[in-house]
Design an enzyme around this catalytic site. Structure first.
Site, short mmCIF file in Angstrom:
data_model
loop_
_atom_site.label_atom_id
_atom_site.label_comp_id
_atom_site.label_asym_id
_atom_site.label_seq_id
_atom_site.Cartn_x
_atom_site.Cartn_y
_atom_site.Cartn_z
N ASN A 1 0.88 -1.15 0.08
CA ASN A 1 0.11 0.02 0.21
C ASN A 1 0.95 1.31 0.11
OD1 ASN A 1 0.35 -1.39 2.65
ND2 ASN A 1 -0.36 0.71 3.51
N CYS B 1 -1.18 4.80 8.92
CA CYS B 1 -1.08 4.39 10.42
C CYS B 1 0.04 4.77 11.03
CB CYS B 1 -1.16 2.86 10.40
SG CYS B 1 -1.74 2.17 9.12
#
Ligand code: PMP
Length: 384
Positions: free
Chosen positions: A152, A326
């Site tokens: 990602n 994150c």
């Protein structure tokens, strides 16, 4: 100023067709799928239809191989901990690549705290798994090996078929986190040789609150969420029928439109890469060709990714990312960029663009101008 949203790896809007398809399950068809009267049966039917559509997206042998969860994070936890704990009699080793998402690495670290041996598989400078090293690391005690389909943060697509051959030669299970890849590139769990696969609804224009795990026939798992026994006892809890039905429809649309949409987006991606790399001391991160069709990731020397993100947002109304959503909460450099061998100061200057259905080729000049001006402005201010 028109908003240009370029962070589809972090969040995506729900497809209006998906919303229209599924919203009835929040309103009139609100029944509990475990109930035997008509409203319940209707909800159950919606879940089974979604199971079929998700199975078709990844060419699963049959729909019964799909278990719905609440998110990709939960799917990764179930696939990894569920398989490791159920197969503890075969061995107490697990392995994952160094570029996995935290929702793979942290369950593995939790197993490590509980007496498992956890091996990290290195990657090369483009993010591709070191296949020879993988071969050396795996032993008959390694019950679960987790390698993502595509990354990602840097967009690199892993050679999953080659990896699965190595894992299967040793008689072991391969788990693949396909959150970033599903709906973007074709996935065939049967020809790819995948034992467990993670999918996410909200990474393919579905509603948040649904994920899925594909579990190949014969792979045994232990539940990590005991309760009322829904989803074949592997994931208890009243099903989120709206999110699951929406995920099914999102999977159907993704499969139908994938070829056309990935050709369109890879054209925009390639134009952005070639324009942005004209900026002095700018570099592509990830693989130059084995990369997701909607993914362009860069690093710029002497500036900070956070400043790029804020400048692009406030001055141009363009939203980009500087690594994973994150790890951007911490000021630590991304573990993915460290794993591909970047130094701390190099990893700090990263910018990630992930395209989506609303992006068009008309936006290219505006985006490249904004990136160029931002980089020049920040370099003038930079003490580095
Ligand atoms: N795996 C990958 C590769 C991801 O990019 C993400 C984040 N979209 C996740 C897992 C976790 O997804 P979620 O936060 O929706 O559970």
């Amino acid at each position: 100023m028109e908003r240009i949203y370029l962070d589809h790896a972090a969040a995506m809007p729900i497809d209006p067709r998906v919303l229209e398809f599924a919203e009835g399950y929040l309103k009139d068809n609100f029944g509990n799928p475990s109930a035997l009267y008509s409203v319940g049966l209707e909800a159950k039917r919606a879940i089974e239809e979604a199971r079929k559509k998700v199975a078709e997206l990844i060419n699963a042998e049959n729909a019964a191989r799909i278990i719905f969860t609440g998110s990709a994070t939960e799917s990764n936890n179930l696939a990894i901990k569920g398989t490791a704990l159920r197969n503890i009699g075969k061995g107490k080793k697990v392995a994952a690549s160094a570029v996995e998402h935290m929702s793979v690495l942290n369950p593995m670290k939790e197993l490590q705290k509980n007496g498992f041996e956890f091996n990290l598989v290195p990657v090369d400078a483009t993010g591709i798994i070191d296949v020879e090293n993988l071969n050396d690391i795996l032993t008959k005690d390694t019950t679960v090996t987790s390698i993502m389909y595509a990354n990602n943060e840097i967009g690199t697509i892993e050679p999953i078929k080659e990896i699965s051959e190595i894992v299967h030669e040793k008689g072991l299970y391969l788990h693949v986190d396909a959150t970033a890849a599903a709906g973007r590139i074709p996935i065939d769990v049967q020809t790819d040789g995948i034992d467990l696969l993670t999918l996410s609804s909200n990474d393919m224009y579905g509603p948040r609150g649904a994920g899925a795990v594909y579990i190949k026939q014969g792979v045994r798992l232990q539940s990590i969420l005991p309760g009322g026994g829904q989803e074949r006892g592997l994931r208890s809890g009243t099903e989120n029928v709206f999110a699951i039905a929406g995920m099914g429809e999102a999977a159907r649309i993704a499969k139908a439109e994938m070829a056309q949409e990935s050709t369109r987006l890879s054209g925009i991606r390639d134009a952005l890469i070639s324009e942005i790399l004209k900026i002095d001391k700018s570099y592509l991160t990830g693989h130059p060709t084995q990369r997701l069709p909607h993914h362009a990731s860069f690093r710029f020397s002497r500036i900070e990714g956070e400043s790029i993100l804020l400048n692009m947002d406030t001055l141009y109304n363009i939203q980009v990312s500087t690594g994973s959503a994150c790890s951007s909460k911490t000021l630590e450099p991304s573990h993915v960029l460290m794993a591909i061998g970047l130094k701390h100061e190099e990893a700090h200057g990263s910018m990630v663009i992930t395209l989506g259905r609303l992006n068009t080729s008309e936006q290219i000049p505006h985006i490249t101008k904004a990136v160029d001006e931002t980089v020049q402005r920040l370099r003038k201010l930079s003490p580095l």
